[in-house]
Design an enzyme around this catalytic site. Structure first.
Site, mmCIF file in Angstrom:
data_model
loop_
_atom_site.group_PDB
_atom_site.id
_atom_site.type_symbol
_atom_site.label_atom_id
_atom_site.label_comp_id
_atom_site.label_asym_id
_atom_site.label_seq_id
_atom_site.Cartn_x
_atom_site.Cartn_y
_atom_site.Cartn_z
ATOM 1 N N HIS A 121 -4.436 3.296 -8.591
ATOM 2 C CA HIS A 121 -4.317 4.403 -7.793
ATOM 3 C C HIS A 121 -3.030 5.089 -8.516
ATOM 4 C CE1 HIS A 121 -1.841 2.063 -5.012
ATOM 5 N NE2 HIS A 121 -0.952 3.287 -4.788
ATOM 6 N N ASP A 151 -8.141 -2.319 -7.575
ATOM 7 C CA ASP A 151 -6.909 -1.351 -7.610
ATOM 8 C C ASP A 151 -6.026 -1.744 -8.515
ATOM 9 O OD1 ASP A 151 -5.737 0.751 -7.258
ATOM 10 O OD2 ASP A 151 -4.791 0.364 -5.301
ATOM 11 N N GLY A 223 6.130 4.660 -3.973
ATOM 12 C CA GLY A 223 6.951 4.192 -5.151
ATOM 13 C C GLY A 223 6.956 2.723 -5.486
ATOM 14 N N ASN A 224 6.580 2.121 -4.523
ATOM 15 C CA ASN A 224 6.766 0.556 -4.800
ATOM 16 C C ASN A 224 5.184 0.414 -5.098
ATOM 17 O OD1 ASN A 224 8.913 -0.026 -2.462
ATOM 18 N ND2 ASN A 224 8.700 -1.658 -3.932
ATOM 19 N N SER A 225 4.060 0.976 -4.981
ATOM 20 C CA SER A 225 2.863 0.425 -5.404
ATOM 21 C C SER A 225 2.881 0.309 -7.043
ATOM 22 C CB SER A 225 1.768 1.790 -5.282
ATOM 23 O OG SER A 225 1.638 2.257 -3.898
ATOM 24 N N LEU A 280 -21.929 -15.753 -5.780
ATOM 25 C CA LEU A 280 -22.465 -16.710 -5.416
ATOM 26 C C LEU A 280 -24.038 -16.839 -5.037
ATOM 27 C CD1 LEU A 280 -21.161 -19.558 -4.883
ATOM 28 C CD2 LEU A 280 -21.097 -18.849 -2.271
ATOM 29 N N GLY A 281 -24.419 -15.487 -4.706
ATOM 30 C CA GLY A 281 -25.801 -15.195 -4.257
ATOM 31 C C GLY A 281 -25.963 -15.568 -2.827
ATOM 32 N N VAL A 282 -25.384 -15.553 -1.875
ATOM 33 C CA VAL A 282 -25.488 -15.547 -0.470
ATOM 34 C C VAL A 282 -25.332 -14.341 0.312
ATOM 35 C CG1 VAL A 282 -25.029 -18.113 -0.557
ATOM 36 C CG2 VAL A 282 -23.213 -16.620 0.118
#
Length: 470
Positions: A121, A151, A223-225, A280-282
């Site tokens: 982002h 992200d 600004g920390n992102s 995994l398929g569950v």
């Protein structure tokens, strides 16, 4: 006059005699009683005594961790071009003008050759990306790849010298209560360090059960992102991504993408050009007091398997409906976010050790993860996957494919189509599997959207609806 003087003299003499008697007879006793009340209580040593008197050397120090990190955290400037009406007249007549929009964030150098990890982002929609290092050098950055789901984005700059970088730590080993540092560029300042502890792990803010954030109380602001979350050794354990706030500024909690997930995304982008997702398929639900009571299960932790996908690794390994997944490899599974968080660090064909509770017995099964691209398909910006025969039988569904993602805003706005819906028919053709979707895509090609006239769905409440498109 003589009588008055005699009376005064007698009064003074009487007072002197009374005071002397008090001093001799009473004061010692009264003083003894007071002193007995002021006796000090017995001293009982406790474990708080040493803590209260701890020396400065015993307090946590982040100097070394900060020194390893601050020069590897950079300022990221994203210049995008957006179009919008400038005046009310422009709005009514549909006129739009383009203008530059600048966004800022942070990034972390993870390689001496200039690879930088940040949030998707932070650079989303960018035409130009510039990097400013902690010594105020400015570089133009190239976008190597991005993964909106986690992200995470990967950038690259070209420098004439080796750059300082942060090494990856193992976020699975990070513990609740452990001290961490958040390093970033809040409010367009140079690298700034704040300290806190890990408050929780496997946090899902989306409600979609695919996020698995590390929660910390280290102060994180705009600004920390994209900045670094590091442990006391200066190792990267997370990429700061979000804050919980009604004002846009820090009010107590912040969230970071675990470093194991971020590292896997970066490695996939560098090696394959995209992210490789192993599943995994569950299907099922994370257990808690309420769901366990409804399912009549004694345990309140783990992932309850309600169905197993056909042709998946879980099916081939022998996982069944009603099993409770309690652990994968060495990671305890208490809720769905624990499961998805760990699987986000894995790729197709990786083998994981799955511990399950089946009735009163415990089993551990090796499961080969399936390729999500084989298990799913996309059309009209919708991602769908097969549903098991068990699922169909349980809910009396004759046909259908499950919507796992919908980026088609028109369908969402007009019929509410979203994750968890089941598409049962398109036009007058029953949709039994993703193979039917593939055949429609082959038949109509790029004209698919123009040729869909009818769609039948089952929503998440089990209600059936049919929609006609004109």
């Amino acid at each position: 006059m003589k009588k008055i003087l005699t009376l005064v003299l007698v009064s003074v003499l009487g007072g002197f005699i009374t005071l002397s008697a008090y001093k001799l007879l009473l004061e010692d006793k009264y003083t003894e009683e007071i002193s007995s009340i002021q006796n000090q209580p017995n001293f009982i040593p406790t474990n708080y005594y040493k803590t209260n008197l701890a020396s400065a050397d015993e307090q946590p120090s982040f100097v070394e961790a900060a020194e390893k990190t601050v020069h590897a955290v950079v300022h990221v400037k994203n210049t995008a071009v957006v179009s919008s009406p400038n005046t009310l007249e422009d709005f009514f007549f549909g006129r739009r003008s383009q203008r530059a929009q600048v966004g800022t964030g942070s990034g972390v150098i993870i390689d001496k050759n200039g690879y930088i990890i940040t949030n998707n982002h932070v650079i989303d929609g960018a035409r130009e990306i510039s990097i400013t290092t902690n010594d105020n050098k400015i570089y133009e950055a190239q976008l190597i790849g991005t993964d909106p789901k986690t992200d995470i984005a990967l950038l690259k700059i070209e420098a004439d010298e080796d750059l300082p970088f942060v090494t990856f730590g193992d976020s699975d080993q990070a513990r609740i209560g452990e001290w961490v540092l958040a390093v970033g560029n809040p409010f367009n300042l140079t690298s700034t360090v704040t300290a806190g502890i890990i408050s929780a792990k496997s946090r899902d803010l989306s409600g979609q059960n695919y996020q698995s954030f590390i929660q910390t109380d280290a102060a994180v602001n705009p600004g920390n992102s994209g900045g670094a979350l590091v442990n006391n050794n200066g190792e990267l354990v997370g990429i700061n991504t979000a804050i919980s706030s009604q004002t846009g500024s820090y009010i107590g909690y912040s969230f970071a993408v675990p470093s194991n997930i971020a590292r896997k995304v970066v490695e996939d982008i560098m090696e394959y050009g995209n992210v490789q997702n192993g599943i995994l398929g569950v299907n099922g639900i994370g257990l808690n007091g309420i769901t366990s009571e409804k399912l009549d299960i004694n345990t309140t932790e783990g992932f309850y398997v309600s169905s197993v996908d056909e042709k998946s690794g879980a099916k081939e390994a022998g996982i069944e409906k009603g099993d409770i997944i309690t652990q994968i490899d060495n990671v305890k599974i208490s809720k769905f976010a624990d499961l998805t968080g760990y699987l986000n660090t894995k790729r197709p064909d990786d083998v994981v050790s799955v511990s399950i509770l089946r009735g009163n017995s415990k089993k551990t099964l090796p499961v080969t993860l399936s390729n999500i691209e084989i298990m799913t398909t996309e059309f009209l910006d919708i991602q769908v996957r097969n549903i098991s025969d068990e699922f169909k039988d349980e809910y009396s569904i004759e046909s259908g494919v499950l919507v796992t993602k919908n980026d088609n805003y028109w369908l969402y706005k007009n019929i509410g189509l979203n994750k968890g819906f089941i598409i049962t028919e398109i036009n007058d053709t029953k949709i039994n599997s993703i193979d039917d979707i593939t055949r429609l895509k082959s038949k109509y090609g790029s004209k698919l959207a123009d040729n869909i006239e009818k769609m039948s769905v089952i929503n998440r409440n089990g209600q059936k609806h049919s929609y006609i498109f004109r």
